[in-house]
Structure formats: C-alpha cells, structure tokens
Scaffold this active site. Structure first.
Site, PDB file in Angstrom:
ATOM      1  N   CYS A 152     -17.825 -13.098  72.013  1.00  0.00           N
ATOM      2  CA  CYS A 152     -18.909 -13.423  72.939  1.00  0.00           C
ATOM      3  C   CYS A 152     -18.363 -13.215  74.341  1.00  0.00           C
ATOM      4  O   CYS A 152     -17.471 -13.945  74.784  1.00  0.00           O
ATOM      5  CB  CYS A 152     -19.364 -14.868  72.746  1.00  0.00           C
ATOM      6  N   CYS A 212     -25.862 -11.168  78.008  1.00  0.00           N
ATOM      7  CA  CYS A 212     -24.979 -10.981  76.864  1.00  0.00           C
ATOM      8  C   CYS A 212     -23.789 -10.163  77.324  1.00  0.00           C
ATOM      9  O   CYS A 212     -23.929  -8.983  77.651  1.00  0.00           O
ATOM     10  CB  CYS A 212     -25.723 -10.281  75.729  1.00  0.00           C
ATOM     11  N   GLY A 228     -22.874  -7.397  74.993  1.00  0.00           N
ATOM     12  CA  GLY A 228     -23.969  -6.427  75.102  1.00  0.00           C
ATOM     13  C   GLY A 228     -23.832  -5.550  76.325  1.00  0.00           C
ATOM     14  O   GLY A 228     -24.117  -4.342  76.284  1.00  0.00           O
ATOM     15  N   GLU A 268     -30.037 -10.913  70.830  1.00  0.00           N
ATOM     16  CA  GLU A 268     -28.769 -11.216  70.191  1.00  0.00           C
ATOM     17  C   GLU A 268     -28.938 -11.601  68.732  1.00  0.00           C
ATOM     18  O   GLU A 268     -29.824 -12.385  68.382  1.00  0.00           O
ATOM     19  CB  GLU A 268     -28.048 -12.349  70.923  1.00  0.00           C
ATOM     20  N   HIS A 321     -23.212  -3.871  67.893  1.00  0.00           N
ATOM     21  CA  HIS A 321     -24.277  -3.635  68.869  1.00  0.00           C
ATOM     22  C   HIS A 321     -24.918  -2.273  68.629  1.00  0.00           C
ATOM     23  O   HIS A 321     -24.244  -1.297  68.296  1.00  0.00           O
ATOM     24  CB  HIS A 321     -23.723  -3.640  70.299  1.00  0.00           C
ATOM     25  N   GLN A 347     -24.657 -20.325  72.066  1.00  0.00           N
ATOM     26  CA  GLN A 347     -23.503 -20.327  71.175  1.00  0.00           C
ATOM     27  C   GLN A 347     -22.728 -21.632  71.309  1.00  0.00           C
ATOM     28  O   GLN A 347     -22.765 -22.285  72.355  1.00  0.00           O
ATOM     29  CB  GLN A 347     -22.541 -19.161  71.496  1.00  0.00           C
TER      30      GLN A 347
END
Length: 289
Positions: A81, A228, A231, A219, A169, A52
């Site tokens: 994030c 993640c 996540g 992702e 998610h 990212q």
C-alpha cells in the site's frame, strides 16, 4: 487488553495503524471488517472507519526497522500500500529520530526518506511486468492487454496496461478524467474479471502532459478511494511503457498529488507525497487481540 491505534492518511487514503512490539495482532477477516467499517451519518453502526488496516511488527531480518502487514477493508491481507508505506516510514523515522528507514513486507523490502515537513519519499522497488507476476490467468503482453469493458463495438475502456507493485494493477488510459460513478461502475466489473485470479486494482489515467497524469482508482477490496499510492506508481509505469510520459511525473488525484519517478538507473519506482496524523484511540476489546 486494550490496544492503541493511530489514524493516519495520505491524500485522504486513510489507515488504522497498530504497533505490535509488546502485543501480537492476529485479526480475523471479520475483525478487520469491523475496524474498517465506517460509521453512519450519526456516527453510529460502524467501527473506526478506514481504507486499510496496517500492523507494524518487530523486524524479522537484519537491516530492517520493522515487518509491516496490510489488510484491505474487506478483510483480505494485501501485499503493498503506497500511501500506507509513507505513513509507516514517517512513524518509524519519528520514533527512531532518523531521516531514513527500511522495513520489510510480504512484497519485499521498502525504504523511506524524509523529504520535508510530513513529506516522505519511499522506494517502492521495481515493478513486476511479466504476466505471471501480476498475475494474469493466461500469457499475454502486459503493455497491451486484450481486455475491453462495455459494448463490443463501442467499449467504455479497452487495451489496458498491467503492472504489479506488490499488488496487481490494471491501468486504462482515458481521453478525459472519469467520474466517480464511471470508476465505480467499471472498476467493480473489472476487479473480479476472470483474467485476474487474485482480483485487481483498477486505474483510470488521463495524461494531461509529459509530466502530469490525472488518476482515479477503484481499489481491490476497498472500492473507490481518495488516493492510491501503488495505483499512482502503476499509472506512471504504465504511461512510460506506452511512451506517454517522461520517467518522472506528477500523478494527481482530486485530494492532491504524488510525484512518481520510475528511475532509469535501477528500475525502482520512487514516490514522494504527504502524510497526516489524524488522531489516536483504543481499539474495541473485541478486536484488540
């Protein structure tokens, strides 16, 4: 005008971070992809390389130290994030000489607290659990979503949980930790499934015990990553919703572990994990504007 960037990572989930206090940063999707493209084995034909890109802008609201934007490596801007949030919180605390900080994102206000040497605890806010908040294409119970992947009579994975942590998610519970090959094959199929109009991050969670989850995440817009943060938060929330773990658990990736608590007192998700500063550099002139 050249622009300095910082290369950081959280458990191997890596970021190019730019600060915009004196110079605005409005990259195109093509420019983000150029920054994020990883060089080949000879160190050529790529940009800096990252999962990212993060921009730290001046604050827009009272009580915040900054306004933060995130882009996935495919060039699309994203709402949150987790590992990047810890990196940003650490940078802001270092620059201000503070042990706690708050900043805003498109997904809302987030806060961070120093928890040790390059160890940061961040409040990721409450999870969004309604089907329209994920979002899904149709109304259904997000704790038991009607979705399966693979043959009808012997699906590879099925009946996941959906959670938004500022980004969407879907979490599948599996009987054993999955391979990278399985996660890539299955995750790439699910990421753009019609049920998810904005795409989705795909987690494969194996519950080892009431306080331990092993996780692999495909992702959205970035592919298979070392770790993640959102996540991990989504997997812990999903596990609690299914009654599989206690409110606080270690969520472990191959690159390391995060401690995630879905706090009962206010419903916020609290994440603790490490940050690492890799190096600093200058963005190419073509993408520095």
């Amino acid at each position: 005008m050249s622009r300095t960037f910082l290369k950081m990572n959280g458990l191997g989930n890596d970021f190019v971070v730019v600060q915009t206090l004196t110079q605005s940063f409005e990259p195109t999707p093509e420019e983000i992809r150029a920054i994020a493209k990883r060089p080949d084995s000879e160190g050529k034909n790529g940009g800096i390389g990252c999962d990212q890109v993060i921009a730290i802008d001046p604050p827009k609201a009272e009580g915040a130290s900054a306004y933060v934007r995130f882009w996935n490596s495919d060039g699309e801007e994203t709402g949150a994030c987790g590992n990047g949030t810890r990196c940003v919180a650490w940078l802001l605390m270092q620059s201000a000489g503070k042990t706690e900080v708050a900043f805003d994102t498109v997904a809302g206000r987030l806060s961070g607290v120093a928890a040790g040497e390059k160890l940061v605890t961040v409040d990721m806010g409450p999870p969004r659990l309604e089907w329209s908040q994920i979002p899904l294409a149709e109304q259904m119970d997000t704790a038991r979503v009607e979705l399966q992947v693979g043959p009808i009579d012997a699906p590879w994975v099925h009946t996941p949980v959906c959670v938004s942590m500022g980004n969407p998610h879907v979490v599948f519970f599996v009987d054993a930790p999955v391979t990278d090959e399985f996660a890539a094959k299955t995750g790439s199929l699910v990421e753009h499934h019609p049920l998810f109009p904005e795409g989705v991050n795909v987690g494969f969670a194996h519950v080892e015990s009431r306080d331990h989850i092993r996780l692999k995440v495909w992702e959205r817009g970035a592919g298979l990553t070392a770790a993640c943060g959102t996540g991990a938060c989504a997997a812990q929330v999903a596990a609690v919703r299914r009654g599989l773990t206690d409110r606080k658990a270690k969520v472990e990736f191959e690159s390391g572990a995060l401690t995630i608590e879905w706090r009962e007192s206010d419903g916020h998700v609290i994440m603790t994990g490490p940050v690492s500063m890799d190096f600093a550099g200058k963005l190419p002139e073509a993408v520095a504007a």
